[in-house]
Design a protein around this motif. Structure first.
Motif, short mmCIF file in Angstrom:
data_model
loop_
_atom_site.label_atom_id
_atom_site.label_comp_id
_atom_site.label_asym_id
_atom_site.label_seq_id
_atom_site.Cartn_x
_atom_site.Cartn_y
_atom_site.Cartn_z
N ASN A 283 0.85 -1.19 0.00
CA ASN A 283 0.00 0.00 0.00
C ASN A 283 0.89 1.24 0.00
O ASN A 283 0.90 2.02 0.94
N ASP A 284 1.65 1.40 -1.10
CA ASP A 284 2.61 2.50 -1.17
C ASP A 284 2.17 3.62 -2.10
O ASP A 284 2.93 4.55 -2.36
N GLY A 285 0.95 3.52 -2.63
CA GLY A 285 0.44 4.56 -3.51
C GLY A 285 0.97 4.51 -4.93
O GLY A 285 0.63 5.35 -5.75
N VAL A 286 1.82 3.54 -5.23
CA VAL A 286 2.40 3.41 -6.56
C VAL A 286 1.57 2.40 -7.35
O VAL A 286 1.42 1.25 -6.92
N PRO A 287 1.02 2.80 -8.51
CA PRO A 287 0.25 1.84 -9.31
C PRO A 287 1.12 0.67 -9.75
O PRO A 287 2.30 0.85 -10.08
N LYS A 288 0.57 -0.50 -9.73
CA LYS A 288 1.28 -1.71 -10.14
C LYS A 288 0.83 -2.13 -11.52
O LYS A 288 -0.28 -1.82 -11.96
N LEU A 289 1.67 -2.88 -12.23
CA LEU A 289 1.33 -3.47 -13.52
C LEU A 289 0.89 -4.90 -13.26
O LEU A 289 1.70 -5.74 -12.84
N LEU A 290 -0.40 -5.16 -13.47
CA LEU A 290 -0.98 -6.46 -13.17
C LEU A 290 -1.42 -7.16 -14.44
O LEU A 290 -1.72 -6.52 -15.44
N LEU A 291 -1.48 -8.45 -14.36
CA LEU A 291 -1.92 -9.29 -15.47
C LEU A 291 -3.27 -9.88 -15.11
O LEU A 291 -3.47 -10.37 -14.00
N ASP A 292 -4.22 -9.80 -16.03
CA ASP A 292 -5.54 -10.40 -15.86
C ASP A 292 -5.68 -11.49 -16.91
O ASP A 292 -5.92 -11.20 -18.09
N ILE A 293 -5.51 -12.72 -16.49
CA ILE A 293 -5.48 -13.85 -17.41
C ILE A 293 -6.89 -14.41 -17.57
O ILE A 293 -7.51 -14.81 -16.60
N GLY A 294 -7.37 -14.41 -18.82
CA GLY A 294 -8.75 -14.77 -19.08
C GLY A 294 -9.65 -13.59 -18.76
O GLY A 294 -10.70 -13.72 -18.16
N CYS A 295 -9.21 -12.41 -19.18
CA CYS A 295 -9.87 -11.15 -18.79
C CYS A 295 -11.26 -10.98 -19.36
O CYS A 295 -12.03 -10.16 -18.87
N GLY A 296 -11.60 -11.73 -20.41
CA GLY A 296 -12.92 -11.63 -21.00
C GLY A 296 -13.24 -10.21 -21.43
O GLY A 296 -12.44 -9.54 -22.08
N SER A 297 -14.39 -9.72 -21.02
CA SER A 297 -14.86 -8.39 -21.42
C SER A 297 -14.37 -7.29 -20.49
O SER A 297 -14.82 -6.16 -20.57
N GLY A 298 -13.46 -7.61 -19.58
CA GLY A 298 -12.85 -6.60 -18.73
C GLY A 298 -13.53 -6.36 -17.41
O GLY A 298 -13.21 -5.38 -16.72
N LEU A 299 -14.44 -7.24 -16.99
CA LEU A 299 -15.14 -7.03 -15.73
C LEU A 299 -14.17 -7.05 -14.54
O LEU A 299 -14.24 -6.19 -13.67
N SER A 300 -13.27 -8.02 -14.51
CA SER A 300 -12.31 -8.07 -13.39
C SER A 300 -11.27 -6.96 -13.51
O SER A 300 -10.80 -6.43 -12.50
N GLY A 301 -10.94 -6.58 -14.74
CA GLY A 301 -10.01 -5.48 -14.94
C GLY A 301 -10.53 -4.17 -14.39
O GLY A 301 -9.76 -3.32 -13.95
N GLU A 302 -11.86 -3.99 -14.40
CA GLU A 302 -12.45 -2.78 -13.83
C GLU A 302 -12.09 -2.64 -12.36
O GLU A 302 -11.83 -1.54 -11.87
#
Length: 198
Positions: free
Chosen positions: A47-66
């Motif tokens: 929780n350092d306020g720095v955005p992380k680069l994450l991978l969403d595997i099987g992201c589909g239409s982006g619901l989890s990415g939201e």
């Protein structure tokens, strides 16, 4: 109704009609949001306020990415269904989207990803949808490439619905062989999360 992974390969099952139906179901939207929040919690990102680069595997239409976006992170979404990714583009999700088969490996540079989630996707690797598909080889390629692309200390939280004990054991075995540790968390009946990186 039989599970989607037993009806057709994911790129066939999630055609334009199914992709739109999936993305507009209030029940699915709520479940995806809840599971994605749980996956993000299990990632235990600093929780350092720095955005992380994450991978969403099987992201589909982006619901989890939201969910990842709402928490201030950048993300790359992988999916095998062009129709699902088309819906994600129409919805103007903020992730970078890649049309790819996770069973062939992720193809990312080593150590570039700060964390990974997958919601209801990796169980598809346990099916031989084509004569060239060997579930064991596909799981090996997936977990090996996922392990390599994660930064030191990064975690992966992979939620899946195993069809049976043998399937969940096979998934966990290949994760461990690739170097993952941390075990399995069971939140709901038949909802499993593999966590951590060794």
């Amino acid at each position: 109704m039989p599970r989607p992974e037993f009806q057709a390969p994911p790129d066939v099952f999630y055609n334009e009609s199914e992709a739109r139906k999936y993305t507009t179901s209030s029940r699915i939207i709520e479940i995806q949001s809840r599971i994605s929040e749980r996956a993000l919690e299990l990632l235990a990102l600093p929780n350092d306020g720095v955005p992380k680069l994450l991978l969403d595997i099987g992201c589909g239409s982006g619901l989890s990415g939201e969910t990842l976006t709402e928490h201030g992170h950048h993300w790359i979404g992988y999916d095998i269904s062009k129709s699902m990714l088309d819906v994600a583009l129409e919805r103007e999700t903020e992730g970078d989207l890649l049309l790819a088969d996770m069973g062939q490996g992720l193809g990312l540079r080593p150590g570039v990803i700060d964390g990974a989630i997958s919601i209801s996707a990796i169980q598809w690797l346990c099916n031989a949808d084509k004569s060239s598909h060997d579930p064991r080889l596909r799981l090996k390629a997936f977990f090996g490439s996922l392990y390599r692309c994660l930064a030191r200390g990064a975690r992966a939280v992979l939620q899946f619905y195993a069809d049976n004990v043998k399937q969940s054991e096979m998934i966990v075995t290949f994760a461990m062989r690739a170097g993952f540790a941390g075990g399995v968390v069971v939140d709901w009946p038949h909802s499993y999360y593999i966590t951590s990186k060794g």
